[in-house]
Design a protein around this motif. Structure first.
Motif, PDB file in Angstrom:
ATOM      1  N   ASN A 590       0.877  -1.166   0.000  1.00 47.21           N
ATOM      2  CA  ASN A 590       0.000   0.000   0.000  1.00 47.21           C
ATOM      3  C   ASN A 590       0.918   1.220   0.000  1.00 47.21           C
ATOM      4  O   ASN A 590       1.457   1.613   1.035  1.00 47.21           O
ATOM      5  N   ASN A 593       0.501   4.229   2.394  1.00 50.70           N
ATOM      6  CA  ASN A 593       0.844   4.074   3.802  1.00 50.70           C
ATOM      7  C   ASN A 593       2.302   3.722   4.046  1.00 50.70           C
ATOM      8  O   ASN A 593       2.817   3.939   5.135  1.00 50.70           O
ATOM      9  N   CYS A 594       2.933   3.130   3.080  1.00 49.77           N
ATOM     10  CA  CYS A 594       4.291   2.629   3.304  1.00 49.77           C
ATOM     11  C   CYS A 594       5.212   3.769   3.716  1.00 49.77           C
ATOM     12  O   CYS A 594       5.245   4.823   3.094  1.00 49.77           O
ATOM     13  N   ALA A 595       5.946   3.548   4.797  1.00 45.92           N
ATOM     14  CA  ALA A 595       6.853   4.577   5.295  1.00 45.92           C
ATOM     15  C   ALA A 595       8.257   4.367   4.764  1.00 45.92           C
ATOM     16  O   ALA A 595       9.165   5.110   5.094  1.00 45.92           O
ATOM     17  N   GLY A 596       8.437   3.334   3.987  1.00 43.29           N
ATOM     18  CA  GLY A 596       9.743   3.111   3.376  1.00 43.29           C
ATOM     19  C   GLY A 596      10.829   2.702   4.354  1.00 43.29           C
ATOM     20  O   GLY A 596      11.999   2.969   4.128  1.00 43.29           O
ATOM     21  N   CYS A 597      10.461   2.021   5.422  1.00 38.76           N
ATOM     22  CA  CYS A 597      11.496   1.600   6.381  1.00 38.76           C
ATOM     23  C   CYS A 597      12.277   0.422   5.818  1.00 38.76           C
ATOM     24  O   CYS A 597      13.367   0.115   6.268  1.00 38.76           O
ATOM     25  N   LEU A 598      11.666  -0.253   4.829  1.00 42.67           N
ATOM     26  CA  LEU A 598      12.294  -1.384   4.129  1.00 42.67           C
ATOM     27  C   LEU A 598      12.584  -2.574   5.040  1.00 42.67           C
ATOM     28  O   LEU A 598      13.438  -3.400   4.744  1.00 42.67           O
ATOM     29  N   LYS A 602      14.328  -6.338   4.101  1.00 43.46           N
ATOM     30  CA  LYS A 602      15.354  -7.042   4.859  1.00 43.46           C
ATOM     31  C   LYS A 602      14.937  -8.469   5.195  1.00 43.46           C
ATOM     32  O   LYS A 602      15.762  -9.358   5.264  1.00 43.46           O
ATOM     33  N   VAL A 603      13.636  -8.684   5.418  1.00 42.91           N
ATOM     34  CA  VAL A 603      13.237 -10.034   5.826  1.00 42.91           C
ATOM     35  C   VAL A 603      12.867 -10.944   4.658  1.00 42.91           C
ATOM     36  O   VAL A 603      12.846 -12.160   4.821  1.00 42.91           O
ATOM     37  N   PRO A 644       5.643  -2.819  10.240  1.00 39.97           N
ATOM     38  CA  PRO A 644       5.060  -2.212  11.433  1.00 39.97           C
ATOM     39  C   PRO A 644       3.773  -1.442  11.132  1.00 39.97           C
ATOM     40  O   PRO A 644       2.932  -1.313  12.000  1.00 39.97           O
ATOM     41  N   SER A 645       3.643  -0.947   9.917  1.00 39.46           N
ATOM     42  CA  SER A 645       2.435  -0.165   9.639  1.00 39.46           C
ATOM     43  C   SER A 645       1.417  -0.964   8.836  1.00 39.46           C
ATOM     44  O   SER A 645       0.430  -0.425   8.371  1.00 39.46           O
ATOM     45  N   LYS A 646       1.663  -2.257   8.699  1.00 39.85           N
ATOM     46  CA  LYS A 646       0.733  -3.127   7.964  1.00 39.85           C
ATOM     47  C   LYS A 646       0.458  -2.557   6.583  1.00 39.85           C
ATOM     48  O   LYS A 646      -0.674  -2.408   6.157  1.00 39.85           O
ATOM     49  N   SER A 647       1.519  -2.192   5.899  1.00 41.92           N
ATOM     50  CA  SER A 647       1.363  -1.602   4.583  1.00 41.92           C
ATOM     51  C   SER A 647       1.637  -2.593   3.465  1.00 41.92           C
ATOM     52  O   SER A 647       1.631  -2.230   2.300  1.00 41.92           O
TER      53      SER A 647
END
Ligand SMILES: Cc1cc2nc3c(=O)[nH]c(=O)nc-3n(C[C@H](O)[C@H](O)[C@H](O)COP(=O)(O)OP(=O)(O)OC[C@H]3O[C@@H](n4cnc5c(N)ncnc54)[C@H](O)[C@@H]3O)c2cc1C
Ligand code: SF4
Ligand code: SF4
Lengths: 665, 315
Positions: A590, A593-598, A602-603, A644-647
């Motif tokens: 999404n 909403n995605c904050a781009g923490c990536l 990584k996972v 974390p943001s369910k994006s």
């Protein structure tokens, strides 16, 4: 309001024995959004599927729940039926009331209540399903074959003959594998080299095969149809293009006293060498650990004598990236080590057999070299200690195999046959000699195999003693074999001139590391695991990777070749299409909403997540978000659990669906 | 509560002249950076309206660099201004930011999470003796008596990895670690007592989300806890939802929280949030040897899988 059809299967009696299927139908028919619920003896049969198709049309269904077996069994079947009836196949879901219910419960009341629950929450899930379109990805129609034993050779030739490019990677300086070391082969006793070398030459000459010997797999990325394989070409110190294979260098190399591993260290070879005269390619390699030039900087004889100037001491390892669409793993086997137990080995070792300290106790492969016309003795069977002809030879089977207390419980499958072969080869060469065999059972299934074994016993006069050997020791120039004959119930002691141990076939040392690079699974003995023991014996669970030969488990040549051709056929089937259709059960981000923490990137175990820049109309960067490459995504859902943001969510398994399922309970 | 000053020892930790000197150097550096065009903005602190207070400031004009200050009242973690509150700032070019040791750890964490890039920052580290605890009388000099709880056990007073570090600290006295002691007290409790402790604390939460807004790591575009399709956490301040929110907050910050304790400072209901943060940090350190924000690590412990990971917790 949804219009969902629920189809409940009796699975013969598999389900209806414990679950009251009629009641499940009655109750679920009344669920909100369910238009029709019915039960049938075999939903997967033709009439069963027709029921489903008819209902979709008659009731204008917009979703289907088939309450039956595991989706692994029949999800495809029913989704195809739904598609045939004009429904998007991904609006059809399975409610597993067999494995998850009838098979694991006894109480009919409780099982029925649970089946109703399972159908209920699946209905909630289907209500929130999206129609999905299959994903297509292009296929790189080139194959990688890892290992140039008979398995790899056969697979490579088959695929190449079908018109596809093959990259064959072999770790040693020459292809050939174990078969090149064998003398004559059961059950026909034809000379191994004679049937093997023509195939090796075919590989070398095939226009569709790119051969990398003295090379290893460095890294594998990508997915079915689109792998990227990095191959490390180890420095050979000889320019393959210039070398003519004349062999002057090998003849002139002053450093000649290096143990020849191909001959099981019975003979020696120079520092610049090909493992055996029929090697393919016929280009030597410099063993840098033993070369005087590399050790002291002096010498350089080979460079001086080489006519075409092919010697290149400065050569470096090279990394080459090869794009391929399918991979055949054919990395073969190793033999149980009869010497001292290596520190990191999980296996016990054979202290009672002297841990390899008695020179006239050898393994089967060493015997093959002794019996081979191209071997260190020119095919004369002479014992290692003093070069005398052994007049009494004791063969011991199941050394390491079927020995749970030593760490291996499986049967190595080939030793009964090759030991019988060895007794024959021995008798053919030393007519007045006597062969004894200690064995547990003779396991000789296979076409003409038992006949072969009987011949060893009945015509070639090998004495088979059913029993185990408890100890071996040196006495003068003899090896005393102390064992028991369990049929007669007596202890046996034989003073042998030579003892041959049929040691267990093991996975390659380091097989696990290769598996980790490939992302394929292996069993506790490090043999590679097939996707299904019976129905998918050559496929790995990882799509696009296939198995051939002894890397998957002990095998003789006929089995190895069959499996190699089967793996090749699988590759050809894959390459028959231009595009690969994949299930669209993939993750979607999404982007709003995605904050781009990536964290997802990584996972992701498939490397499916990329970065994507979102720009405004003027090209200014607004933000960077995650993007899931649908061709790569394996649909595991790890990102969904991590975000974390369910994006990021997996189609068909969105949080909304899972919550709806929980709420339905 | 822990951030509240401990009211006893009033001996000043550093001389007033220390802050004056740091402030001077800071202004000179900021003016130079802006006038030479090295950066487009400096994020720092300026004097607050009430005497002895300070607040965040963004300076873009070299002439106004002399508004910047540094003192024990500079409590805010300015890393926040690079993520959400003033996100636009980050888009304007290279930016200088004043960072105490704890703020620097947040910056390192944000770099690891792709939120900011080192090359876009000019980090002005300031050697910090600690900041005031909440409720401290700002007219008095910083002392063991009015120091914030988190600062009593600070290990990053002199920041490392900054482009420039301003100030050299005098030797500081060892102080009793009140937060660690409180944590030990909680750990000694039975699970039921601990549950009661947190239940009581979270019951006070009014869901103002000040903790979230002030946290540099809560930079999600839309917080999971504001979602309603599906709703993961009840939004009204009732016990179950409060508990869920605080568990989500603690879990999402595990392995990331840099320990600035801004959440606790911002909380109007005095919920000891930093205790939870510290507890998680300690678990991460014990389980995976990971300390958040010491260097920008590519993969934190919770997004990495290793064959030899400790799995003893699976029972
Ligand atoms: C003593 C003895 C006698 C036998 N006699 C007979 C017989 O008479 N008749 C019969 O049918 N069978 C016989 N066999 C069995 C036969 O040897 C095997 O069935 C056959 O060799 C299996 O072939 P393979 O290609 O799977 O493995 P291998 O022959 O082991 O070949 C594997 C190849 O892969 C290469 N490789 C390994 N790892 C890598 C890597 N990471 N990267 C690149 N390359 C790699 C190896 O160097 C090797 O060339 C005998 C076996 C033994 C031990
Ligand atoms: S984890 Fe979630 S928020 Fe972070 S990049 Fe991935 S999708 Fe975006
Ligand atoms: S579901 Fe997510 S983690 Fe799994 S393969 Fe797809 S993108 Fe990667």
């Amino acid at each position: 309001m949804s219009r969902i059809g629920v189809f409940i299967c009796h699975c013969g009696e598999n389900i209806s024995r414990t679950v009251d299927v009629e009641r499940v139908a009655q109750v679920t028919a009344r669920l909100p959004g369910v238009a029709i619920a019915l039960d049938y003896k075999y939903m997967c049969s033709d009439p069963g599927q027709n029921l489903l198709k008819k209902a979709v049309a008659e009731h204008k269904l917009d979703g289907v729940v088939v309450a039956a077996c595991s989706p692994r069994m029949h999800e495809k079947t029913f989704r195809n039926a739904a598609r045939a009836a004009g429904l998007n196949p991904f609006l059809c879901e399975m409610a597993n009331i067999r494995e998850h219910c009838s098979w694991v419960h006894e109480d009919r009341e409780e099982a029925t209540a649970k089946a109703i629950d399972i159908v209920k929450f699946t209905v909630s899930r289907v209500k929130k399903d999206r129609a999905l379109a299959p994903i297509t990805v292009p296929i790189t129609k080139r194959a990688l074959v890892i290992g140039g034993g008979i398995a790899g050779i056969q697979a490579a030739l088959d695929i190449a003959d079908a018109g596809h490019q093959v990259v064959l990677v072999e770790r040693e300086p020459s292809i050939g594998g174990h078969m090149a070391q064998l003398s004559e082969t059961f059950p026909t006793l034809d000379c191994s080299q004679c049937i093997m070398t023509p195939k090796m030459v075919d590989v070398a000459n095939h226009p569709n095969i790119k051969l990398y010997t003295w090379s290893e797999i460095e890294e594998v990325s990508g997915y079915i149809g689109n792998f990227q394989v990095t191959v490390r070409r180890k420095a050979r110190s000889v320019d393959e293009d210039k070398c003519t294979g004349c062999g002057v260098c090998m003849a002139k190399c002053p450093q000649k006293k290096i143990d020849n591993a191909f001959d099981r260290n019975l003979g020696t070879r120079p520092a610049i060498y090909v493992p055996f005269p029929q090697a393919v390619p016929n280009t030597p390699v410099i063993d840098r650990d033993n070369c005087t030039r590399f050790k002291t900087g002096k010498c350089g004889v080979c460079e001086k004598v080489c006519g075409p100037g092919a010697i290149d001491y400065g050569q470096q390892d090279q990394l080459i990236v090869e794009p391929v669409g399918a991979i055949v793993v054919a990395s073969g086997f190793d033999l149980y080590n009869i010497g001292p137990k290596p520190a990191d080995s999980p296996y016990e070792g054979y202290g009672e057999f002297g841990y390899g300290a008695i020179p006239d106790v050898i393994d089967g492969l060493t015997f093959e070299r002794l019996a081979s016309a191209s071997g260190p003795t020119g095919g004369k069977i002479l014992r290692p200690s003093d070069g005398k002809e052994p007049k009494q030879v004791v063969f011991i089977q199941c050394v390491g195999s079927r020995a749970r207390e030593k760490g291996i419980s499986y049967c190595s499958k080939i030793c009964c046959m090759y030991t019988a072969k060895h007794t024959m080869l021995y008798k053919h060469k030393i007519h007045d000699g006597q062969a004894y065999v200690f064995f547990m059972d003779a396991r000789t299934p296979g076409k003409n195999y038992d006949e072969f074994w009987r011949r060893a016993v009945e015509e070639e006069e090998a004495v088979y003693i059913r029993g185990m050997v408890s100890r071996l020791y040196q006495k003068g120039d003899k090896v005393v074999v102390m064992g028991s004959d369990v049929l007669v119930g007596v202890q046996v002691e034989i003073e042998a001139d030579l003892v041959v141990l049929a040691t267990a076939v093991q996975a390659r040392t380091g097989a696990d590391l290769l598996a980790q690079k490939l992302g394929i699974s292996y069993d506790r003995y490090n043999f590679y695991s097939e996707a299904h023991a019976k129905l998918k014996p050559v496929e790995c669970a990882t799509a696009g990777i296939y198995l051939a030969g002894a890397c998957q488990g002990p095998k003789d040549i006929p089995d190895t070749v069959s499996q190699a051709s089967a793996a090749a056929a699988k590759v050809m089937t894959l390459f028959a299409k231009d595009q690969l259709e994949r299930e669209p059960i993939v993750a979607r981000v999404n982007e709003r909403n995605c904050a781009g923490c990536l964290a997802c990137k990584k996972v992701c175990p498939y490397g499916a997540v990329e970065e994507k820049e979102i720009r405004d109309r003027n090209g200014n960067l607004i933000k960077t978000v995650a993007y899931v490459n649908p061709g790569v995504c394996g649909g595991c859902g790890t990102c969904q659990a991590t975000c974390p943001s369910k994006s990021v969510e997996l189609d068909g398994y969105t949080d909304e669906q899972i919550m709806a399922m929980i709420e339905a309970l | 509560m822990n951030n509240t000053a401990q009211k006893h020892d009033a001996t000043p930790l550093v001389a007033e002249s220390y802050y004056a000197a740091v402030t001077d150097a800071l202004r000179t550096e900021a003016a130079r950076l802006l006038s030479e065009g090295v950066v487009t903005a400096v994020i720092g602190y300026k004097e607050g309206r009430r005497h002895g207070t300070a607040g965040p400031a963004i300076v873009v004009d070299p002439a106004r660099a002399n508004e910047l200050i540094f003192s024990a009242a500079c409590v805010n973690n300015l890393a926040l201004y690079l993520t959400k509150a003033k996100k636009g700032v980050a888009g304007t070019g290279k930016i200088a930011i004043v960072a105490k040791g704890c703020d620097l750890r947040a910056l390192a964490g944000l770099m690891a999470e792709s939120q900011i890039r080192r090359e876009d920052l000019h980090i002005i580290g300031v050697a910090c003796a600690g900041v005031f605890g909440s409720g401290a009388d700002r007219r008095e000099p910083l002392s063991a008596g009015n120091l914030a709880g988190k600062c009593r056990e600070c290990s990053v007073g002199a920041p490392e990895g900054a482009d420039i570090v301003i100030g050299t600290l005098p030797p500081l006295p060892e102080l009793s670690p009140v937060e660690a002691e409180e944590l030990a007290r909680l750990e000694a409790m039975t699970p039921a007592e601990r549950w009661a402790f947190w239940k009581e604390n979270f019951a006070r939460c009014i869901r103002c989300f000040a903790c979230r807004q002030v946290c540099p790591f809560c930079y999600c575009e839309q917080c999971l806890c504001d979602r309603n399709r599906p709703q993961a956490v009840e939004t009204t301040p009732r016990p179950a939802g409060n508990m869920a929110w605080h568990i989500v907050r603690a879990m999402h910050l595990a392995g990331r929280c840099a320990g600035c304790a801004e959440c606790e400072r911002a909380c109007p209901m005095d919920i000891p949030l930093n205790l939870l943060n510290r507890k998680m940090a300690r678990e991460l350190k014990e389980l995976y040897g990971h300390e958040a924000g010491l260097t920008p690590v590519e993969k934190g412990p919770l997004v990495i899988y290793r064959e030899d990971d400790d799995q003893s917790f699976i029972k």
